[in-house]
Every structure is written in C-alpha cells, then in structure tokens.
Scaffold this motif. Structure first.
Motif, PDB file in Angstrom:
ATOM      1  N   THR A 133       4.522   6.143  12.300  1.00 54.86           N
ATOM      2  CA  THR A 133       3.923   5.093  13.124  1.00 54.86           C
ATOM      3  C   THR A 133       4.950   4.435  14.028  1.00 54.86           C
ATOM      4  OG1 THR A 133       2.872   2.900  12.992  1.00 54.86           O
ATOM      5  CG2 THR A 133       4.307   3.504  11.191  1.00 54.86           C
ATOM      6  N   THR A 184       6.587  12.700  13.837  1.00 56.02           N
ATOM      7  CA  THR A 184       5.873  12.082  14.961  1.00 56.02           C
ATOM      8  C   THR A 184       5.637  10.612  14.641  1.00 56.02           C
ATOM      9  OG1 THR A 184       3.724  12.736  14.037  1.00 56.02           O
ATOM     10  CG2 THR A 184       4.732  14.212  15.657  1.00 56.02           C
ATOM     11  N   CYS A 186       3.333   7.605  16.029  1.00 48.61           N
ATOM     12  CA  CYS A 186       2.190   7.393  16.927  1.00 48.61           C
ATOM     13  C   CYS A 186       1.893   5.917  17.123  1.00 48.61           C
ATOM     14  CB  CYS A 186       0.957   8.095  16.377  1.00 48.61           C
ATOM     15  SG  CYS A 186       0.291   7.336  14.870  1.00 48.61           S
ATOM     16  N   ASN A 189      -4.164   4.347  16.575  1.00 49.59           N
ATOM     17  CA  ASN A 189      -5.253   5.307  16.749  1.00 49.59           C
ATOM     18  C   ASN A 189      -6.616   4.612  16.677  1.00 49.59           C
ATOM     19  OD1 ASN A 189      -4.445   8.631  15.641  1.00 49.59           O
ATOM     20  ND2 ASN A 189      -3.018   7.109  16.391  1.00 49.59           N
ATOM     21  N   LEU A 226      -4.403   4.977  21.226  1.00 49.48           N
ATOM     22  CA  LEU A 226      -4.398   6.436  21.297  1.00 49.48           C
ATOM     23  C   LEU A 226      -5.660   6.981  20.633  1.00 49.48           C
ATOM     24  CD1 LEU A 226      -2.840   9.181  21.742  1.00 49.48           C
ATOM     25  CD2 LEU A 226      -1.839   8.798  19.465  1.00 49.48           C
ATOM     26  N   HIS A 231      -4.271  12.412  19.466  1.00 48.83           N
ATOM     27  CA  HIS A 231      -3.189  12.450  18.487  1.00 48.83           C
ATOM     28  C   HIS A 231      -3.163  13.795  17.764  1.00 48.83           C
ATOM     29  CE1 HIS A 231      -1.207  10.503  14.697  1.00 48.83           C
ATOM     30  NE2 HIS A 231      -0.362  11.228  15.385  1.00 48.83           N
ATOM     31  N   ASN A 249       7.544  10.723  19.880  1.00 47.16           N
ATOM     32  CA  ASN A 249       6.619   9.595  19.959  1.00 47.16           C
ATOM     33  C   ASN A 249       5.327  10.039  20.632  1.00 47.16           C
ATOM     34  OD1 ASN A 249       8.384   7.845  18.748  1.00 47.16           O
ATOM     35  ND2 ASN A 249       8.970   6.769  20.618  1.00 47.16           N
ATOM     36  N   VAL A 250       4.204   9.616  20.059  1.00 47.30           N
ATOM     37  CA  VAL A 250       2.887   9.984  20.585  1.00 47.30           C
ATOM     38  C   VAL A 250       2.144   8.706  20.952  1.00 47.30           C
ATOM     39  CG1 VAL A 250       0.782  11.305  20.195  1.00 47.30           C
ATOM     40  CG2 VAL A 250       2.879  11.897  18.931  1.00 47.30           C
TER      41      VAL A 250
END
Length: 356
Positions: A133, A184, A186, A189, A226, A231, A249-250
């Motif tokens: 995260t 990753t 993110c 979400n 996102l 994702h 990073n997403v």
C-alpha cells in the motif's frame, strides 16, 4: 503451470482471481483464511471451475503452506493476504501484526524452502509478488511531490506500520537469500466486492438505507483513487515483466478529497436511484470526529510502471465510480448477505461516540 494467490477471497484478491481466469487458463490455488472480509460469494461465478482450487487456511500455517507448495508446485506466489483497515488497526492492532508481519514471515519462510528445492531453470522463472500500500510512505503536505518508489517509509497507523514491516521482510529475503521478489504499492482501490467498511461502499450502502453518511473531520483528506480492475492489470503486468527485486507504485492519477468523493457518490445515486421523497442524498452527509492520526494526503507517482512496463490505468475516476455505484445497485443481495451481526457491531463500535 499454476499460481498460488493468498487472500484471494477478499476485495482485491477476488477481483484478481476473477480477472486472471477470465483471461488465462492457468489454474489458481486460492488460499484465504475467510475472516470477516473474505467472502466466497465474491467467487461464486467460479463454482465448478476446475481451474480454481480454493483452500481455507492461514498464511501463518507453515505446515499447510508446505503441503500446498509441494502438491501444486506453483510458478508464482501473489500475496494479497492482509488485514487492511486503518480504523480496525486502531481498535485492535494485534491482529494486524499477526497477519501482516508474522504471516508474511511464515509465508516467506515456506516459499524460500520451496524455491530452494526447485531445479535451476524453475528457480530462475519463479516469482513472489507482494501486494502492499501507499500508506507505508506516510502523509504528504498539499504541495509535496507524490510518493515515488524511493520515498522514505513513514507509516503512521498500526495498519501501515505492519505493512511496512512486511515490505521490509520481502526486501530482506531478496537481498539475503536471493528470493526473486516483486513488490507493488498501490493507492486507494475502489470497485466491485469492496467490503462496506471503506469510504465508497459505506457511502453507497448507507445512502440507500437512509442512514447518515459519516465524513471524518473536514473531509479534506486527499487520496489517489485506483479502480480495482486497473490494479489487477498492473499486477499481471508486473508479474509478467517486472525486474526482480524492484518496487512498482500503482496509482490511478486521481487525487481527490474524501468530501468530493462523497458528493460524487450522492450525485450518481440521485441520477441512478433517486430517493423516494425527492430529497438529495447529500442531505444525509454528517461530519463526525476525525480518527486518530488521520493522514492528510496520499499521492502516487506511477511513472516508473508506465515507463518501464508500459502500464497505465484504463479507467478515469468518472468512469470507474459510475461502474462501482451501478455494481452496488445491481448487487443488493451481495450487500445484504455480508451485513451480518458482526458487521453491524463493528460499524456501531467505530462510529459510536463520534460527535457530529
């Protein structure tokens, strides 16, 4: 060829499993403890699908992990399993340490032993992808640049601290043992199957039920939003082509204050499911006491993922939030089934005593 997904009955994990099997025939071993947010109904469309093998269990169960790895010989592990709600971590941090830290450690230990047993070519092809995260990076001021992969870790909640610890363990297992890992991080979400303790589904569910829409503090906490299926596509791309040992990073490039999100949800509901009394849903908004240590702003710089792997989100926030609201309107049975006594008790516990 097979992959093992942990936490694959939760929000992001279930969306990933569904998307994976919609696009490929490679089987999925799905390990989930089925705590409050793990829900087999998320995977109901896979009932009878031999490509999906569900196992109820804990990533902290070393014997179970060893058995699954030996039996199914996965080429990759994708670790979605985590306690992930900041408010819950404030009320009860120990579960977050047990799952996110101890559980990740035991998973890494089992995977390391399995990986060492593989033939050389299989070792080279193997990947362990850890899903984390942006909250590990801490909080940003309004004009600070967005989080890059080199940003210093400054977690501010028991949840984010436990995820930061898991990230460090994954990194250490690569540098110490050579385990081929990918990480990753993110942004927030949203989308189908999101458990309604989080902001967007909570607003939808409460609005339709005629309940108050609780907004923490002044509602100006900024997040980068996102869409969950974007994702999932990013994770597939990182698994396919990410460089071993790297962090990606997403983000969705959608920085918005929480209050704006609530008003957007209200406007969509006014359009798609108007109140019977003709009033607007935003009349249900109620400001409540902020949670302790609430981070002010998160923002993700996802340019590395675009530059190196060619990934960009497909959804704008406008398109993604419309799809999300419509999904909840179309799936009221799913919402009803998860609103158990335990869920109601949690909502009452978290919002009790918060003055308007």
């Amino acid at each position: 060829m097979t992959i093992l997904v942990t936490g694959g009955a939760g929000f992001i994990g279930a969306n990933f499993v569904l998307d994976w099997l919609a696009q490929a025939d490679e089987p999925v071993i799905n390990l989930d403890k089925l705590t409050y947010a793990g829900n087999l109904e998320n995977l109901s469309r896979l009932e009878g699908d031999k490509r999906h093998i569900f196992v109820q269990g804990d990533i902290a169960d070393s014997q179970l992990l060893e058995r699954l790895l030996v039996e199914h010989k996965p080429r990759a592990i994708l670790n979605f399993a985590a306690e992930s709600h900041v408010d819950r971590s404030i009320h009860g941090p120990e579960e977050f340490i047990e799952t996110n830290v101890v559980g990740t450690f035991r998973l890494l230990e089992a995977v390391r032993a399995y990986w060492k047993s593989l033939a050389s070519d299989a070792q080279q092809a193997f990947r362990f992808l850890h899903v984390s995260t942006d909250e590990v990076y801490g909080s940003l001021a309004k004009d600070d640049p967005a989080f890059s992969e080199s940003h210093q870790y400054e977690p501010n909640s028991p949840y984010s601290a436990s995820k930061a610890a898991s990230d460090h363990l994954v990194r250490a297992y690569h540098h110490t043992y050579g385990l081929p890992v990918l990480t990753t991080n993110c942004s927030n979400n949203y989308g189908p199957y999101h458990f309604p303790e989080k902001l967007i589904p909570l607003m939808i569910v409460n609005a339709l039920a005629g309940k108050a829409l609780p907004v923490y503090g002044d509602g100006q906490q900024i997040r980068d939003w996102l869409y969950v299926k974007d994702h999932c596509s990013a994770i597939r791309r990182v698994l396919e082509a990410g460089a071993v040992g790297e962090v990606y990073n997403v983000g969705g490039w959608n920085e918005k204050p929480n209050l704006d999100i609530v008003h957007t949800v209200c406007s969509l509901l006014d359009e798609l499911r108007p109140r019977a009394d003709g009033e607007l849903y935003n009349t249900q908004i109620t400001y409540v006491t902020d949670r302790p240590g609430h981070d002010r702003r998160y923002a993700i710089d996802a340019r590395k993922l675009e530059r190196e792997l060619g990934w960009k989100p497909a959804e704008t926030f406008d398109s993604g939030i419309r799809k999300t609201v419509q999904w909840y309107l179309d799936n009221q049975g799913w919402v009803s089934n998860i609103q158990s006594g335990a869920y109601r008790e949690w909502v009452e516990k978290n919002y009790a005593g918060r003055t308007a």
